[in-house]
Design an enzyme around this catalytic site. Sequence first.
Site, PDB file in Angstrom:
ATOM      1  N   ASP A  13       0.850  -1.314   0.105  1.00 13.28           N
ATOM      2  CA  ASP A  13       0.087   0.158   0.074  1.00 13.28           C
ATOM      3  C   ASP A  13       0.937   1.223   0.035  1.00 13.28           C
ATOM      4  O   ASP A  13       2.185   1.098  -0.043  1.00 13.28           O
ATOM      5  CB  ASP A  13      -1.033   0.199   1.322  1.00 13.28           C
ATOM      6  CG  ASP A  13      -0.239  -0.137   2.589  1.00 13.28           C
ATOM      7  OD1 ASP A  13       1.009   0.163   2.636  1.00 13.28           O
ATOM      8  OD2 ASP A  13      -0.737  -0.172   3.541  1.00 13.28           O
ATOM      9  N   ASP A  45      -8.020  -7.294   0.031  1.00 15.12           N
ATOM     10  CA  ASP A  45      -7.057  -7.692   1.261  1.00 15.12           C
ATOM     11  C   ASP A  45      -7.731  -7.258   2.641  1.00 15.12           C
ATOM     12  O   ASP A  45      -8.576  -6.316   2.401  1.00 15.12           O
ATOM     13  CB  ASP A  45      -5.595  -7.117   1.004  1.00 15.12           C
ATOM     14  CG  ASP A  45      -5.768  -5.407   1.565  1.00 15.12           C
ATOM     15  OD1 ASP A  45      -5.364  -5.088   2.634  1.00 15.12           O
ATOM     16  OD2 ASP A  45      -6.345  -4.621   0.483  1.00 15.12           O
ATOM     17  N   CYS A  68     -13.675 -28.748   5.773  1.00 16.40           N
ATOM     18  CA  CYS A  68     -12.335 -28.061   5.282  1.00 16.40           C
ATOM     19  C   CYS A  68     -11.384 -29.074   5.462  1.00 16.40           C
ATOM     20  O   CYS A  68     -11.270 -30.037   6.291  1.00 16.40           O
ATOM     21  CB  CYS A  68     -11.886 -27.119   6.379  1.00 16.40           C
ATOM     22  SG  CYS A  68     -10.366 -26.103   6.151  1.00 16.40           S
ATOM     23  N   CYS A  98      -8.005 -28.499   5.562  1.00 17.37           N
ATOM     24  CA  CYS A  98      -6.602 -27.967   5.996  1.00 17.37           C
ATOM     25  C   CYS A  98      -6.079 -28.759   7.211  1.00 17.37           C
ATOM     26  O   CYS A  98      -6.895 -29.523   7.734  1.00 17.37           O
ATOM     27  CB  CYS A  98      -6.695 -26.311   6.469  1.00 17.37           C
ATOM     28  SG  CYS A  98      -7.407 -26.193   7.952  1.00 17.37           S
ATOM     29  N   CYS A 133      -7.966 -28.603  10.650  1.00 13.42           N
ATOM     30  CA  CYS A 133      -9.189 -29.462  10.503  1.00 13.42           C
ATOM     31  C   CYS A 133      -8.858 -30.817  10.603  1.00 13.42           C
ATOM     32  O   CYS A 133      -9.882 -31.659  11.027  1.00 13.42           O
ATOM     33  CB  CYS A 133     -10.248 -28.939   9.569  1.00 13.42           C
ATOM     34  SG  CYS A 133     -10.776 -27.130   9.779  1.00 13.42           S
ATOM     35  N   HIS A 153      -6.034 -21.454   9.514  1.00 15.70           N
ATOM     36  CA  HIS A 153      -7.564 -22.112   8.929  1.00 15.70           C
ATOM     37  C   HIS A 153      -8.163 -20.980   8.484  1.00 15.70           C
ATOM     38  O   HIS A 153      -8.782 -21.024   7.182  1.00 15.70           O
ATOM     39  CB  HIS A 153      -8.392 -22.507  10.371  1.00 15.70           C
ATOM     40  CG  HIS A 153      -9.783 -22.812  10.022  1.00 15.70           C
ATOM     41  ND1 HIS A 153     -10.047 -23.597   9.083  1.00 15.70           N
ATOM     42  CD2 HIS A 153     -10.646 -22.050   9.887  1.00 15.70           C
ATOM     43  CE1 HIS A 153     -11.368 -23.675   8.733  1.00 15.70           C
ATOM     44  NE2 HIS A 153     -11.837 -22.669   9.145  1.00 15.70           N
TER      45      HIS A 153
END
Length: 373
Positions: A93, A267, A305, A307, A310, A336
Site C-alpha cells: 500500500d 485484502d 475443510c 486444511c 481441521c 485455518h
Amino acid sequence: MPFSFELKHICQQSKARTGVIHTSHGSFETPVFMPVGTQATVKTLEPREIEEVSDGIILGNTYHLWLQPGDDIVKEHGGIRGFMRWNGQLLTDSGGYQVFSLSHIRKIKEEGVEFRHHLSGEKLFMSPEDSIRVQNNLGADIIMSFDECPPFYADYNYMKSSVERTIRWAERGKAVHQFPNDQALFGIVQGGPFKDLRKHSIEELIKIDFPGYSIGGLSVGESKTEMYEMLEYLNPIMPQDKPRYLMGVGSPDDIIMGVINGIDMFDCVLPTRIARHGTAMTSSGKVVIKNKEYERNMEPLDKNCDCHVCKNYTKSYLRHLFKAEEMLGQRLITYHNLYFLKQLMHDIRDAIKQDRLIDFKNEFFERYYSKHK
C-alpha cells in the site's frame, strides 16, 4: 515478464469476471484475496505456511516498514521478498491510510503530510514522492499511489478538494516511479459517497494511465448497502481491461458482493485479527472457539475443510489452547481462516467459470449466515 492482466471469463449469470495477473515474479488467478503481511510477516505464520494459505500474493505495509526497520534496510536484503524469505508475489500500500488513520496530529499540505509517529510522537513527513521511493525500495510487484483517505461522510467541498489533491499526488508519484516495468503502480479512486466525485476521480486517473486501479475510502464506516451501491456504480465506468482492487475488504459477504460488482483483488486484516481473538471462519459460519460449548467437542473445527488444522485437531483442543493462552491456538486459527478464504476464492472462481455465481452466493449466504439471522 512485465505486468499484465488477462481477462479469462465473464459469468453469464452475474457478469463477474475471472482473470490472470502476470508479474515478473509469477502469475495468479483473480478474483484473489491477499493476506496482509504488515511488518513483512503475516502474523504468527512462517513463509512456508503462507504459501499454503494464499494464492501466491501477500500485502506489505509501506508506513510500518518505512518506520521499522527502515526501507533502506529492507532494500539491503533485496526488498521484502529477501527480507522475509518470501518466494511469492507482493503488493504494498502507499502508507496513506496509516498516515491518516493512526496519527492524531497531522497537517495536510500540497507537498505532502506532516504527522506524528503513532508510538513515539516523533514528527514525520511523507510526500507522494517519498511513498513511491519507499515502495521502490521495498520491491513489491504492485505498488500504490499516495492518496488521502478522508472520512466517508466528510462534506462535499472537503471531499472535492481531497479528490483533486489525490489526483495531483498520483501524477507526481508516477513521475518519479523508478521501475515501471517491474512494479505496477495503481491509481486509487476516492470520493466517499459522492458519485460525481468518484466518476471524476476515475476519469482523471484513466488519463494518467495506470496499469490497474484501486478503490479506496470504502469499508471505513459506511453501511454495506452504501458500499455495494458505490461498487455497482463504479463497475461500468472503470476500465474493463485492467484489474480492480478493493482495498481493506475481507468478510465473505463483502468479497462475494465485490466480485459480483467487478472486483478482482481484495485484502484485509480481518481473518488474521479475529483469529488471534479466537474466532474462526467455517463453512457453517463463525465459530468463537473460546465458548464453553466447545469444551468437550471432539469434532474438527470445520468438517468441510481439508486444511491440516481441521484434519488434526478437535474444537476441544483448540479451545484449550486459547483458555491456556498458548500461542499455538492463535497460529492454528490464523492458518485455518486464511485457508478458508483461499478456498472461498477458488470456489468463487469456479462458480464464475460455470456461470452460476448468483446461485453460489445464495447457497453460501444460507450456510454461513443462517444462524445469525
